[in-house]
Design a protein around this motif. Structure first.
Motif, short mmCIF file in Angstrom:
data_model
loop_
_atom_site.label_atom_id
_atom_site.label_comp_id
_atom_site.label_asym_id
_atom_site.label_seq_id
_atom_site.Cartn_x
_atom_site.Cartn_y
_atom_site.Cartn_z
N MET A 1 -7.10 1.17 -12.70
CA MET A 1 -8.35 1.47 -13.40
C MET A 1 -8.96 2.72 -12.78
O MET A 1 -9.11 2.80 -11.56
N GLN A 2 -9.33 3.69 -13.64
CA GLN A 2 -9.91 4.93 -13.11
C GLN A 2 -10.81 5.58 -14.14
O GLN A 2 -11.11 4.98 -15.18
N GLY A 3 -11.27 6.79 -13.84
CA GLY A 3 -12.19 7.48 -14.74
C GLY A 3 -13.52 6.74 -14.83
O GLY A 3 -14.04 6.26 -13.83
N GLU A 4 -14.04 6.61 -16.04
CA GLU A 4 -15.36 5.99 -16.25
C GLU A 4 -15.29 4.47 -16.46
O GLU A 4 -16.29 3.85 -16.82
N LYS B 1 0.82 -1.21 0.00
CA LYS B 1 0.00 0.00 0.00
C LYS B 1 0.86 1.26 0.00
O LYS B 1 0.58 2.21 -0.74
N ASP B 2 1.90 1.28 0.82
CA ASP B 2 2.75 2.47 0.89
C ASP B 2 3.41 2.76 -0.46
O ASP B 2 3.64 3.92 -0.80
N ARG B 3 3.73 1.71 -1.21
CA ARG B 3 4.38 1.90 -2.51
C ARG B 3 3.41 2.41 -3.57
O ARG B 3 3.76 3.28 -4.37
N ASN C 1 -16.71 7.60 -9.71
CA ASN C 1 -15.72 7.05 -10.63
C ASN C 1 -14.63 6.35 -9.82
O ASN C 1 -13.58 6.94 -9.55
N PRO C 2 -14.86 5.10 -9.43
CA PRO C 2 -13.91 4.43 -8.55
C PRO C 2 -12.52 4.30 -9.15
O PRO C 2 -12.37 4.04 -10.35
N VAL C 3 -11.52 4.49 -8.31
CA VAL C 3 -10.14 4.20 -8.67
C VAL C 3 -9.79 2.87 -8.02
O VAL C 3 -9.95 2.71 -6.81
N VAL C 4 -9.37 1.91 -8.83
CA VAL C 4 -9.02 0.58 -8.34
C VAL C 4 -7.61 0.26 -8.80
O VAL C 4 -7.31 0.30 -10.00
N ALA C 5 -6.73 -0.03 -7.83
CA ALA C 5 -5.34 -0.38 -8.14
C ALA C 5 -5.16 -1.87 -7.88
O ALA C 5 -5.37 -2.35 -6.77
N SER C 6 -4.80 -2.62 -8.92
CA SER C 6 -4.73 -4.07 -8.85
C SER C 6 -3.27 -4.54 -8.95
O SER C 6 -2.62 -4.33 -9.96
N GLN D 1 -3.19 -23.34 -18.83
CA GLN D 1 -1.78 -22.98 -18.95
C GLN D 1 -1.09 -22.79 -17.60
O GLN D 1 0.11 -22.90 -17.49
N SER D 2 -1.88 -22.45 -16.58
CA SER D 2 -1.29 -22.06 -15.30
C SER D 2 -1.60 -23.10 -14.22
O SER D 2 -2.75 -23.46 -14.02
N THR D 3 -0.57 -23.56 -13.53
CA THR D 3 -0.78 -24.49 -12.42
C THR D 3 -0.29 -23.91 -11.10
O THR D 3 -0.52 -24.47 -10.04
N GLU D 4 0.40 -22.78 -11.16
CA GLU D 4 0.96 -22.15 -9.97
C GLU D 4 -0.04 -21.15 -9.37
O GLU D 4 -0.89 -20.61 -10.07
N PRO D 5 0.07 -20.90 -8.07
CA PRO D 5 -0.86 -19.95 -7.45
C PRO D 5 -0.57 -18.50 -7.82
O PRO D 5 0.55 -18.15 -8.22
N ARG D 6 -1.58 -17.66 -7.66
CA ARG D 6 -1.48 -16.23 -7.92
C ARG D 6 -2.29 -15.51 -6.86
O ARG D 6 -3.39 -15.93 -6.51
N ILE D 7 -1.74 -14.43 -6.35
CA ILE D 7 -2.47 -13.56 -5.42
C ILE D 7 -2.68 -12.21 -6.10
O ILE D 7 -1.75 -11.63 -6.65
N ASN D 8 -3.93 -11.75 -6.06
CA ASN D 8 -4.27 -10.45 -6.62
C ASN D 8 -4.84 -9.58 -5.51
O ASN D 8 -5.63 -10.05 -4.69
N LEU D 9 -4.41 -8.33 -5.48
CA LEU D 9 -4.88 -7.37 -4.48
C LEU D 9 -5.50 -6.19 -5.20
O LEU D 9 -4.83 -5.56 -6.02
N THR D 10 -6.77 -5.89 -4.93
CA THR D 10 -7.39 -4.73 -5.54
C THR D 10 -7.70 -3.70 -4.46
O THR D 10 -8.60 -3.89 -3.64
N PHE D 11 -6.92 -2.64 -4.47
CA PHE D 11 -7.04 -1.55 -3.51
C PHE D 11 -8.13 -0.60 -3.97
O PHE D 11 -8.23 -0.28 -5.16
N ARG D 12 -8.95 -0.14 -3.02
CA ARG D 12 -10.04 0.75 -3.35
C ARG D 12 -10.37 1.66 -2.17
O ARG D 12 -9.93 1.40 -1.05
N THR D 13 -11.16 2.69 -2.42
CA THR D 13 -11.59 3.63 -1.39
C THR D 13 -13.08 3.44 -1.14
O THR D 13 -13.88 3.53 -2.07
N LEU D 14 -13.44 3.18 0.11
CA LEU D 14 -14.84 3.08 0.49
C LEU D 14 -15.26 4.39 1.16
O LEU D 14 -14.55 4.89 2.03
N TYR D 15 -16.40 4.90 0.73
CA TYR D 15 -16.91 6.16 1.27
C TYR D 15 -18.09 5.88 2.21
O TYR D 15 -18.83 4.93 2.01
N GLY D 16 -18.23 6.73 3.22
CA GLY D 16 -19.36 6.59 4.11
C GLY D 16 -19.12 5.59 5.21
O GLY D 16 -18.10 4.96 5.29
#
Length: 196
Positions: free
Chosen positions: A164-167, A89-91, A126-131, A181-196
């Protein structure tokens, strides 16, 4: 983060930037192992077209402890930022705008994510999502929400960042399809801002 010199992966109605080696291979190897071991991964049932099915991947929700996340009939309670999550997150988020992160563990190529948009009201107009992707490379696809023949693909590699941003979330849906094609594991992190 300077996105001015990065080409937009979408032809219109959205902004998507791809940074192939945002984290070095060495950093990515360490972060992948740490997340694999320190996150309390779960496989939870979700509702799709009125039917309850198990998600074809493992998940976790982390970040601000007062922000639960609900989708497809489940509500996820957050865990606190772990050391590895804080490093990532800091990066990617020096301005500290992201409140939470959704984590997905794809155990092999048969774990997947169907077509969807990250357009819940709690994410704002217009959510900003960093994956961030760690582990096995997987194809990530965009499809225009009204013109389903319009598809764009990108290979998400070990240590990459997709922004991913804008519209984007209004007009484009996205998925991770199954693959043999893939047999190895993968971790995906999608950072987002929740309002309210």
């Amino acid at each position: 983060m300077n996105t001015n010199q990065i080409p937009n992966l979408l032809p219109f109605q959205g902004e998507v930037s791809f940074y192939e080696s945002f984290f070095s291979v060495e950093e990515s190897d360490v972060l992948l192992q740490q997340l694999y071991e320190e996150i309390p991964w779960k496989q939870e049932p979700i509702r799709i077209f009125g039917k309850e099915v198990m998600q074809p991947r493992l998940t976790a929700w982390a970040g601000d402890l007062d922000k639960a996340y609900a989708y497809s009939g489940i509500t996820m309670q957050p865990i606190d930022w772990t050391p590895a999550l804080r490093i990532i997150k800091d990066r990617i988020d020096p301005d500290d705008r992201f409140t939470n992160v959704l984590l997905n563990l794809y155990r092999d190529g048969q774990d997947a994510m169907g077509w969807h948009r990250d357009n819940e009201k709690i994410l704002g107009t217009n959510p900003v999502v960093a994956s961030v992707s760690l582990g096995a490379s997987r194809i990530f696809q965009f499809r225009h929400y009204t013109d389903k023949k319009l598809v764009r693909s990108v290979e998400l590699t070990h240590g990459s960042l997709l922004l991913m941003q804008g519209e984007t979330q209004h007009y484009w849906e996205h998925r991770i399809p199954r693959t043999t094609q893939s047999t190895e594991p993968r971790i995906n992190l999608t950072f987002r801002t929740l309002y309210g």
